[in-house]
Design a protein around this motif. Sequence first.
Motif, short mmCIF file in Angstrom:
data_model
loop_
_atom_site.label_atom_id
_atom_site.label_comp_id
_atom_site.label_asym_id
_atom_site.label_seq_id
_atom_site.Cartn_x
_atom_site.Cartn_y
_atom_site.Cartn_z
N ASN A 189 -11.79 -44.25 -7.53
CA ASN A 189 -12.65 -43.44 -6.68
C ASN A 189 -13.93 -43.02 -7.38
O ASN A 189 -14.97 -42.83 -6.73
CB ASN A 189 -11.88 -42.23 -6.17
CG ASN A 189 -11.04 -42.54 -4.95
OD1 ASN A 189 -11.51 -42.48 -3.82
ND2 ASN A 189 -9.77 -42.91 -5.18
N ASP A 190 -13.88 -42.86 -8.70
CA ASP A 190 -15.11 -42.56 -9.44
C ASP A 190 -16.08 -43.73 -9.37
O ASP A 190 -17.30 -43.53 -9.27
CB ASP A 190 -14.78 -42.25 -10.91
CG ASP A 190 -14.13 -40.89 -11.09
OD1 ASP A 190 -14.21 -40.06 -10.15
OD2 ASP A 190 -13.53 -40.67 -12.15
N SER A 191 -15.55 -44.92 -9.43
CA SER A 191 -16.40 -46.11 -9.41
C SER A 191 -16.85 -46.47 -8.00
O SER A 191 -17.95 -46.99 -7.80
CB SER A 191 -15.66 -47.30 -10.03
OG SER A 191 -15.49 -47.12 -11.42
N PHE A 192 -15.97 -46.22 -7.02
CA PHE A 192 -16.28 -46.55 -5.63
C PHE A 192 -16.00 -45.33 -4.76
O PHE A 192 -15.02 -45.28 -4.02
CB PHE A 192 -15.45 -47.76 -5.18
CG PHE A 192 -15.69 -48.99 -6.00
CD1 PHE A 192 -16.83 -49.75 -5.83
CD2 PHE A 192 -14.79 -49.36 -6.98
CE1 PHE A 192 -17.07 -50.87 -6.61
CE2 PHE A 192 -15.00 -50.48 -7.77
CZ PHE A 192 -16.16 -51.24 -7.59
N PRO A 193 -16.86 -44.33 -4.84
CA PRO A 193 -16.66 -43.11 -4.06
C PRO A 193 -16.72 -43.41 -2.57
O PRO A 193 -17.40 -44.34 -2.12
CB PRO A 193 -17.80 -42.21 -4.52
CG PRO A 193 -18.83 -43.13 -5.07
CD PRO A 193 -18.08 -44.27 -5.66
N VAL A 194 -16.00 -42.62 -1.81
CA VAL A 194 -15.93 -42.86 -0.37
C VAL A 194 -17.30 -42.79 0.27
O VAL A 194 -17.56 -43.43 1.31
CB VAL A 194 -14.93 -41.87 0.27
CG1 VAL A 194 -15.49 -40.46 0.27
CG2 VAL A 194 -14.57 -42.33 1.67
N GLY A 195 -18.22 -42.06 -0.33
CA GLY A 195 -19.58 -41.99 0.19
C GLY A 195 -20.33 -43.29 0.10
O GLY A 195 -21.42 -43.43 0.69
N SER A 196 -19.79 -44.27 -0.64
CA SER A 196 -20.43 -45.59 -0.74
C SER A 196 -20.26 -46.40 0.53
O SER A 196 -20.96 -47.41 0.72
CB SER A 196 -19.84 -46.38 -1.91
OG SER A 196 -19.98 -45.69 -3.13
N LEU A 197 -19.32 -46.01 1.37
CA LEU A 197 -19.00 -46.79 2.56
C LEU A 197 -19.99 -46.51 3.68
O LEU A 197 -20.14 -45.36 4.12
CB LEU A 197 -17.59 -46.48 3.04
CG LEU A 197 -16.45 -46.77 2.05
CD1 LEU A 197 -15.10 -46.42 2.69
CD2 LEU A 197 -16.46 -48.23 1.61
N ALA A 198 -20.65 -47.54 4.15
CA ALA A 198 -21.55 -47.40 5.30
C ALA A 198 -20.73 -47.28 6.58
O ALA A 198 -19.69 -47.93 6.73
CB ALA A 198 -22.49 -48.60 5.38
#
Length: 538
Positions: free
Chosen positions: A358-367
């Motif tokens: 989650n640090d590398s791919f935080p949920v905010g990265s999702l469009a």
Amino acid sequence: MSIPHTLLHRLRRTRTAGLVIGALVTVLGIGTVSTPAAAATSLSLKAYASGWGKVGPSRTTSIAEITVKVPANPVEFGLQFRAAKKSSGYRTKVGVDRQGKVSASFSRVASYKQSGLTGSRPLGFAVSPGDTLHLEATVAATSPVRLYLRAWKDGTTKPSSWLATSSDASTKRIKTAGATYLWARTPSGSPRVTLPFAVESVAAYTAAKAAAVGQPTSPPAASSPGDTFSIAVIGDTQDETNFADDTRFSDRTSWLAANKDALDLRYVLHTGDMVNWGWLDPPQYTHARNAMAILTAAGLPWSVTVGNHDTRAVGWNNIEGSTGYGGSAYERNPECVIKLSPQECKTTLLVRQTAEFNDSFPVGSLAGLGGTFEPGKIDNAWTSFTANDTKWLVLNLEFAPRRSAVEWARAVVASHPDHNVIIDTHYYLSGSGAISTSNAGYGETGGKYLYDEIVSKYANVKIVVSGHVGRYASRTDTNGGNTTVSYLGDKLDGGDNPVRVLTIDTASGQVTNTVYRRVKPGSEDRYSTGSAKISIIR
């Protein structure tokens, strides 16, 4: 499927992306006797080299038909008439794009150089790898020269009229007779290609007969270009993140970015095992982040699901007594009880520890994020996008999901009946392509539980993608009239970096899946293809 022409030699071949198929047609002398069809044969072609095979005698006006099995590597081929020399004639090219759609164009050739006579014209149908394509063409008259073409897939009805025509009234038009050849050429960097073909007929013809066949008005009924779009599915990439100089992951995403427009690519999914044991080897996550950032920079929305290798459940080298890191269960690493605690060192608990992911791919990265099961965590989340006036919902579920996560997912699916749902989870199909009944030794449930609770019950579930085991497989399941297509994609051979592209026709519901391998900007190999049909919610 039966073959109406006994001379066609069926060879098992497939077509790669970007293949251009051409029927080079020029026409020769006048007469009334047909040339008997030739036996099946083939041309052997070196990289970026042309080859010719003698087909018929010299005429000014002829009609010819060939059948061709599309080879596994890129190639141009066709019939060449009015060829006083091999370097001249009229070419009628039939192009097959990445989605299998067929188009035609015409050109005149002199000293091996082409001059286009028309732009590309869609022929209104598509072919799949392994299909046999019929090409019939004629070049008639001299003032002006008139060119005609029709093409069709074996097993379908031959068009009653020409599908494409052109003319040449220039002073450079070719008016003299010449021999008939099959011409073929491979692109630069291609391996040696063997091109199987059969000559179905070569006969004398007249301009009056050609005109009587009829002119094309519009392409045969088919889905318009605006009816199709694509999504890409990336499988397990953990082995591609072990070393900083391994470019396979970034080559794949760079290829997708470079082909965004050609594929009409709208979304990219990753089915998990992004890294190997990245929580213990942080450069693996750096490698993965950099590769996925290429998609973001290209404006491609993406979603990822958590695989077992993306959690703290994995991280031991499988050597008894060793504290070395590797791809086996971390609970057996002697370091586990020291680094964590005896109470935490259980795979069923460690598989839910995804802080590093989650640090590398935080949920905010999702469009297009719509919601999550747990606040601030990407492990179970849904996003949405639109394509061709249809709504799509991508639901990613954790590995061997908890029952509570499945219930959350069920509620999401149930509350969006107007969306076509794609479920992305790491483990759903077994290596044989069956729905898994196992939790893989990690979590609470397996594929069968997900199928029973959601896939089989909701008519808006259209596609399920997964990885974890096996190679590449697919299956279809129909419940209450709704068909769901499931795709498995893990790994191929060492050194490969495969990716599956799903091309969806929102008018017909046709889903064409093509697996590419060894992809990098500017090149790819086609591994396999297939198709299925789903109903699209509008």
